[in-house]
Design a protein around this motif. Structure first.
Motif, PDB file in Angstrom:
ATOM      1  N   THR A 135       0.829  -1.205   0.000  1.00 23.13           N
ATOM      2  CA  THR A 135       0.000   0.000   0.000  1.00 23.13           C
ATOM      3  C   THR A 135       0.867   1.260   0.000  1.00 23.13           C
ATOM      4  OG1 THR A 135      -1.743  -1.173   1.186  1.00 23.13           O
ATOM      5  CG2 THR A 135      -1.839   1.226   1.214  1.00 23.13           C
ATOM      6  N   LEU A 136       1.878   1.283   0.849  1.00 19.84           N
ATOM      7  CA  LEU A 136       2.757   2.453   0.901  1.00 19.84           C
ATOM      8  C   LEU A 136       3.484   2.681  -0.427  1.00 19.84           C
ATOM      9  CD1 LEU A 136       4.260   2.039   4.498  1.00 19.84           C
ATOM     10  CD2 LEU A 136       2.692   3.840   3.704  1.00 19.84           C
ATOM     11  N   HIS A 137       3.863   1.596  -1.066  1.00 21.75           N
ATOM     12  CA  HIS A 137       4.617   1.723  -2.322  1.00 21.75           C
ATOM     13  C   HIS A 137       3.704   2.028  -3.512  1.00 21.75           C
ATOM     14  CE1 HIS A 137       7.880   1.292  -5.110  1.00 21.75           C
ATOM     15  NE2 HIS A 137       7.271   0.300  -5.746  1.00 21.75           N
ATOM     16  N   LYS A 138       2.672   1.214  -3.706  1.00 22.00           N
ATOM     17  CA  LYS A 138       1.841   1.327  -4.906  1.00 22.00           C
ATOM     18  C   LYS A 138       0.766   2.407  -4.802  1.00 22.00           C
ATOM     19  CE  LYS A 138       3.828  -1.940  -7.280  1.00 22.00           C
ATOM     20  NZ  LYS A 138       4.601  -1.631  -8.469  1.00 22.00           N
ATOM     21  N   VAL A 139       0.211   2.606  -3.618  1.00 23.54           N
ATOM     22  CA  VAL A 139      -0.871   3.588  -3.468  1.00 23.54           C
ATOM     23  C   VAL A 139      -0.306   4.956  -3.084  1.00 23.54           C
ATOM     24  CG1 VAL A 139      -2.980   4.168  -2.207  1.00 23.54           C
ATOM     25  CG2 VAL A 139      -2.539   1.802  -2.876  1.00 23.54           C
ATOM     26  N   ASP A 140       0.551   4.985  -2.054  1.00 22.86           N
ATOM     27  CA  ASP A 140       1.079   6.261  -1.569  1.00 22.86           C
ATOM     28  C   ASP A 140       2.293   6.733  -2.369  1.00 22.86           C
ATOM     29  OD1 ASP A 140      -0.900   6.114   0.329  1.00 22.86           O
ATOM     30  OD2 ASP A 140       0.418   5.350   1.911  1.00 22.86           O
ATOM     31  N   GLY A 141       2.904   5.834  -3.170  1.00 23.84           N
ATOM     32  CA  GLY A 141       4.004   6.225  -4.045  1.00 23.84           C
ATOM     33  C   GLY A 141       5.342   6.399  -3.346  1.00 23.84           C
ATOM     34  N   LEU A 142       5.516   5.794  -2.178  1.00 24.26           N
ATOM     35  CA  LEU A 142       6.781   5.909  -1.466  1.00 24.26           C
ATOM     36  C   LEU A 142       7.820   4.951  -2.043  1.00 24.26           C
ATOM     37  CD1 LEU A 142       5.568   6.066   2.266  1.00 24.26           C
ATOM     38  CD2 LEU A 142       6.079   7.966   0.714  1.00 24.26           C
ATOM     39  N   SER A 143       9.071   5.370  -1.997  1.00 22.83           N
ATOM     40  CA  SER A 143      10.155   4.496  -2.437  1.00 22.83           C
ATOM     41  C   SER A 143      10.422   3.448  -1.359  1.00 22.83           C
ATOM     42  CB  SER A 143      11.425   5.318  -2.672  1.00 22.83           C
ATOM     43  OG  SER A 143      11.946   5.777  -1.441  1.00 22.83           O
ATOM     44  N   HIS A 144      11.197   2.454  -1.707  1.00 24.61           N
ATOM     45  CA  HIS A 144      11.535   1.413  -0.733  1.00 24.61           C
ATOM     46  C   HIS A 144      12.296   2.018   0.456  1.00 24.61           C
ATOM     47  CE1 HIS A 144      11.051  -2.291  -3.577  1.00 24.61           C
ATOM     48  NE2 HIS A 144      10.003  -1.494  -3.595  1.00 24.61           N
ATOM     49  N   ALA A 145      13.178   2.956   0.182  1.00 22.81           N
ATOM     50  CA  ALA A 145      13.956   3.588   1.263  1.00 22.81           C
ATOM     51  C   ALA A 145      13.031   4.377   2.189  1.00 22.81           C
ATOM     52  CB  ALA A 145      15.026   4.498   0.677  1.00 22.81           C
ATOM     53  N   GLN A 146      12.064   5.110   1.619  1.00 25.25           N
ATOM     54  CA  GLN A 146      11.127   5.877   2.448  1.00 25.25           C
ATOM     55  C   GLN A 146      10.265   4.958   3.305  1.00 25.25           C
ATOM     56  OE1 GLN A 146       9.368   7.885  -0.925  1.00 25.25           O
ATOM     57  NE2 GLN A 146      10.306   9.862  -0.371  1.00 25.25           N
ATOM     58  N   ILE A 147       9.842   3.828   2.734  1.00 18.08           N
ATOM     59  CA  ILE A 147       9.037   2.868   3.488  1.00 18.08           C
ATOM     60  C   ILE A 147       9.854   2.296   4.635  1.00 18.08           C
ATOM     61  CG2 ILE A 147       7.812   0.652   3.376  1.00 18.08           C
ATOM     62  CD1 ILE A 147       7.198   1.346   0.405  1.00 18.08           C
ATOM     63  N   ALA A 148      11.118   1.960   4.350  1.00 15.10           N
ATOM     64  CA  ALA A 148      12.000   1.411   5.388  1.00 15.10           C
ATOM     65  C   ALA A 148      12.138   2.404   6.546  1.00 15.10           C
ATOM     66  CB  ALA A 148      13.374   1.082   4.791  1.00 15.10           C
ATOM     67  N   ASP A 149      12.334   3.688   6.236  1.00 12.03           N
ATOM     68  CA  ASP A 149      12.441   4.713   7.288  1.00 12.03           C
ATOM     69  C   ASP A 149      11.149   4.820   8.084  1.00 12.03           C
ATOM     70  OD1 ASP A 149      15.035   5.350   6.609  1.00 12.03           O
ATOM     71  OD2 ASP A 149      14.497   7.088   5.384  1.00 12.03           O
ATOM     72  N   ARG A 150      10.018   4.841   7.382  1.00 14.38           N
ATOM     73  CA  ARG A 150       8.726   5.016   8.054  1.00 14.38           C
ATOM     74  C   ARG A 150       8.409   3.842   8.985  1.00 14.38           C
ATOM     75  NH1 ARG A 150       3.262   6.903   5.113  1.00 14.38           N
ATOM     76  NH2 ARG A 150       4.508   8.796   5.011  1.00 14.38           N
ATOM     77  N   LEU A 151       8.703   2.612   8.509  1.00 12.50           N
ATOM     78  CA  LEU A 151       8.344   1.422   9.297  1.00 12.50           C
ATOM     79  C   LEU A 151       9.452   0.980  10.250  1.00 12.50           C
ATOM     80  CD1 LEU A 151       6.535  -0.732   6.578  1.00 12.50           C
ATOM     81  CD2 LEU A 151       5.529   0.823   8.261  1.00 12.50           C
ATOM     82  N   GLY A 152      10.633   1.605  10.122  1.00 10.37           N
ATOM     83  CA  GLY A 152      11.744   1.240  10.995  1.00 10.37           C
ATOM     84  C   GLY A 152      12.307  -0.143  10.679  1.00 10.37           C
ATOM     85  N   ILE A 153      12.281  -0.515   9.407  1.00  7.15           N
ATOM     86  CA  ILE A 153      12.858  -1.798   8.982  1.00  7.15           C
ATOM     87  C   ILE A 153      13.908  -1.519   7.908  1.00  7.15           C
ATOM     88  CG2 ILE A 153      10.776  -3.111   9.535  1.00  7.15           C
ATOM     89  CD1 ILE A 153      10.066  -3.139   6.570  1.00  7.15           C
ATOM     90  N   SER A 154      14.664  -2.548   7.554  1.00  4.14           N
ATOM     91  CA  SER A 154      15.698  -2.368   6.531  1.00  4.14           C
ATOM     92  C   SER A 154      15.069  -2.315   5.135  1.00  4.14           C
ATOM     93  CB  SER A 154      16.697  -3.522   6.599  1.00  4.14           C
ATOM     94  OG  SER A 154      16.069  -4.726   6.186  1.00  4.14           O
TER      95      SER A 154
END
Length: 177
Positions: A135-154
Motif C-alpha cells: 500500500t505504501l509503495h503502490k498507493v502512496d508512491g513511497l520508495s523502498h527507502a522511504q518505506i524502510a524509514d517510516r516502518l523502521g525496517i531495513s
C-alpha cells in the motif's frame, strides 16, 4: 508454340534476377513483398519500351527502386487514410457522424469486474506486513527507502515484503499457479 526472343532488358532481368531480389528483400524487409515487387518489375520489363535503353542494368535497378518507393508511399497514404477515418469515427461528430461507443462490451465488463473482485479479495488476505508495504509503495508512491524509514525496517525487509505481496497476488490472480 516457340518461345519469343527476349529483348535486351528482359535478358538483363533474367541474368540479374537473384541480385535484384536480394536488393528488394533488403529494401522492403519482407521476402513476400520483394517477390511481389519483382513480379511487378517483370510485368513492366515485358511492356514495349519507348526506345533503346543504353544502360539496361542501372535502368532495371532504378525501376526496382522506384517500385519500392511507390509501395512505401502507398503504405503511408493508406495509413494516413485509416488514421483519419479512425479519428472521425472514434471522436465523434465530425461531419455530423455519431461518436463510436467507447464503452467495453458486456463480456469484457464482466471479466473486468471479476478480475477486480479477485484482486480486492487477494489484497484483503495479504499478510499484514506485505499489505502495508504494498500500500505504501503502490498507493502512496513511497520508495523502498522511504518505506524502510517510516516502518523502521531495513530496505531489504521492504523488498522481501514486496516480493511476498507480488508472489501472493500473482498466485491469486492466476488461480493458484
Amino acid at each position: 508454340m516457340g518461345k519469343t526472343p527476349l529483348n535486351g532488358l528482359e535478358a538483363v532481368y533474367h541474368a540479374e534476377r537473384p541480385k535484384i531480389l536480394r536488393l528488394l528483400c533488403a529494401r522492403t524487409g519482407s521476402d513476400a513483398e520483394a517477390e511481389d515487387i519483382l513480379q511487378e518489375l517483370w510485368i513492366r520489363v515485358r511492356q514495349p519500351s519507348q526506345g533503346p535503353i543504353a544502360n539496361s542494368l542501372p535502368y532495371l535497378y532504378r525501376m526496382a527502386q522506384n517500385l519500392v518507393v511507390d509501395r512505401q508511399r502507398e503504405v503511408q497514404r493508406r495509413a494516413k487514410r485509416e488514421r483519419q477515418w479512425l479519428d472521425q469515427h472514434s471522436t465523434g461528430a465530425a461531419k455530423g457522424g455519431e461518436p463510436a461507443d467507447s464503452s467495453p462490451n458486456p463480456e469484457d465488463a464482466i471479466l473486468d469486474r471479476e478480475e477486480g473482485a479477485r484482486l480486492v479479495a487477494a489484497l484483503e488476505t495479504l499478510p499484514p506486513g506485505a499489505h502495508q508495504v504494498l500500500t505504501l509503495h503502490k498507493v502512496d508512491g513511497l520508495s523502498h527507502a522511504q518505506i524502510a524509514d517510516r516502518l523502521g525496517i531495513s530496505k531489504s525487509g521492504v523488498e522481501k515484503h514486496m516480493a511476498v505481496a507480488m508472489k501472493y497476488l500473482r498466485r491469486s490472480m492466476l488461480g493458484g499457479y
